[in-house]
Design a protein around this motif. Structure first.
Motif, short mmCIF file in Angstrom:
data_model
loop_
_atom_site.label_atom_id
_atom_site.label_comp_id
_atom_site.label_asym_id
_atom_site.label_seq_id
_atom_site.Cartn_x
_atom_site.Cartn_y
_atom_site.Cartn_z
N ALA A 132 40.13 50.23 9.77
CA ALA A 132 41.42 50.46 9.10
C ALA A 132 41.25 52.10 8.71
CB ALA A 132 41.35 50.26 7.59
N ASP A 133 42.58 53.09 8.49
CA ASP A 133 41.83 53.98 8.15
C ASP A 133 41.24 54.84 7.26
OD1 ASP A 133 42.73 55.04 10.85
OD2 ASP A 133 44.72 54.93 10.50
N ASP A 134 41.78 53.72 6.64
CA ASP A 134 41.26 53.51 4.81
C ASP A 134 40.97 52.34 4.62
OD1 ASP A 134 40.92 54.32 2.39
OD2 ASP A 134 43.18 55.21 1.81
N VAL A 135 39.34 53.31 4.58
CA VAL A 135 38.42 51.27 4.12
C VAL A 135 38.63 51.42 3.46
CG1 VAL A 135 35.99 50.96 5.12
CG2 VAL A 135 36.83 52.21 6.97
N LEU B 21 40.88 38.18 -0.81
CA LEU B 21 39.84 36.49 -0.44
C LEU B 21 39.02 36.26 -2.30
CD1 LEU B 21 37.62 38.56 2.15
CD2 LEU B 21 39.28 36.93 2.42
N GLY B 22 39.41 37.44 -3.26
CA GLY B 22 38.48 37.13 -5.13
C GLY B 22 37.86 37.43 -4.91
N ILE B 23 36.24 38.03 -3.44
CA ILE B 23 35.23 38.82 -3.42
C ILE B 23 35.25 39.90 -3.66
CG2 ILE B 23 34.88 35.61 -3.74
CD1 ILE B 23 33.87 37.43 -0.42
N GLU B 24 34.30 40.48 -4.12
CA GLU B 24 33.37 41.72 -3.05
C GLU B 24 32.77 41.89 -1.70
OE1 GLU B 24 34.01 45.06 -4.62
OE2 GLU B 24 35.45 43.98 -6.30
N PRO B 25 33.05 42.53 -1.24
CA PRO B 25 32.17 42.49 0.11
C PRO B 25 30.98 42.37 0.08
CG PRO B 25 32.77 44.86 -0.54
CD PRO B 25 33.45 43.96 -1.61
N TYR B 26 30.03 42.31 0.49
CA TYR B 26 28.56 41.87 -0.20
C TYR B 26 27.76 42.81 0.40
CZ TYR B 26 26.37 40.82 4.59
OH TYR B 26 26.46 40.87 5.99
N PHE B 27 28.31 43.97 1.36
CA PHE B 27 27.84 44.87 2.24
C PHE B 27 28.22 46.02 2.36
CE2 PHE B 27 26.70 47.80 5.97
CZ PHE B 27 25.46 47.17 6.02
N VAL B 28 28.45 46.98 2.04
CA VAL B 28 29.06 48.75 1.77
C VAL B 28 28.29 49.39 2.33
CG1 VAL B 28 30.10 50.57 0.77
CG2 VAL B 28 30.52 47.99 0.12
N ARG B 29 28.41 50.25 4.13
CA ARG B 29 28.37 51.57 4.30
C ARG B 29 28.90 52.49 4.25
NH1 ARG B 29 23.84 51.94 8.60
NH2 ARG B 29 23.74 50.10 7.40
N LYS C 51 32.45 58.27 1.31
CA LYS C 51 33.30 57.41 1.51
C LYS C 51 32.81 56.25 2.79
CE LYS C 51 36.38 59.59 4.35
NZ LYS C 51 37.17 59.97 4.69
N PRO C 52 33.33 54.83 1.68
CA PRO C 52 33.00 53.83 2.45
C PRO C 52 33.53 53.70 4.11
CG PRO C 52 34.63 52.92 1.28
CD PRO C 52 34.16 54.49 0.97
N ALA C 53 32.96 53.99 5.34
CA ALA C 53 32.81 53.72 6.84
C ALA C 53 32.63 52.09 7.04
CB ALA C 53 32.05 54.27 7.28
N TYR C 54 32.45 51.06 6.67
CA TYR C 54 31.98 49.97 6.90
C TYR C 54 31.82 49.20 5.77
CZ TYR C 54 30.82 45.99 8.80
OH TYR C 54 30.32 44.44 9.70
N VAL D 275 35.87 48.22 9.41
CA VAL D 275 35.47 49.14 10.31
C VAL D 275 36.29 50.84 10.43
CG1 VAL D 275 34.29 50.56 12.26
CG2 VAL D 275 34.28 48.12 11.90
N ASP D 276 36.06 52.06 10.20
CA ASP D 276 36.59 53.24 10.09
C ASP D 276 37.09 53.36 11.07
OD1 ASP D 276 36.90 55.79 10.40
OD2 ASP D 276 36.98 55.92 7.99
N SER D 277 38.25 53.43 11.39
CA SER D 277 39.50 53.59 13.22
C SER D 277 38.23 54.52 13.30
CB SER D 277 40.79 53.92 12.74
OG SER D 277 41.20 52.34 11.82
#
Length: 141
Positions: A12-15, A26-34, A39-42, A57-59
């Protein structure tokens, strides 16, 4: 050789926007953010019966440049009702890629392009349910 899915990566260009869209779906938050530069890149979600990983993943990090939207591969995620799920996806902003198609008894597929250009497949798959039931009953698989 190939033993099972570990991580499915979408780009995605805009993570941050993709994170919000998939969180709503999905009704859930991600468990991991990098983050990178604040800005979130992954981001990564664990979903389903086997806690498979869906990463966004950031494009800019695509190994050989980003493939054309909708190019080539469709990964299907089992859902209990393809028709209901398929109706929900465009309501969230996805574009129809392929309407539900019965592929044989116990197998129905459909797909959409998410707002970020990735093809998201959904499938009712009786084989998936049979394997899950055999594992849960202790019969292996």
């Amino acid at each position: 050789m190939l033993r099972g899915l570990t991580t499915v990566s979408f780009f995605a260009d805009d993570v941050a926007a993709a994170k919000a869209w998939y969180t709503a779906l999905l009704g859930i938050e991600p468990y991991f953010v990098r983050p990178v530069d604040g800005k979130p890149a992954y981001v990564e979600f664990r979903i389903g019966d086997y806690q498979h990983e869906l990463g966004i993943v950031d494009s800019g990090f695509a190994a050989h440049g980003r493939p054309a939207p909708g190019g080539g591969t469709v990964i299907y995620w089992h859902v209990d009702d393809v028709h209901d799920t398929f109706e929900r996806l465009p309501a969230l902003g996805a574009k129809v890629h392929e309407k539900p198609v019965e592929r044989g008894p116990g197998f129905v597929t459909a797909s959409v392009a998410d707002p970020f250009g990735n093809v998201l497949g959904v499938m009712y798959n009786q084989h998936y349910l049979d394997i899950l039931a055999s594992i849960r009953s202790g019969c292996g698989g």
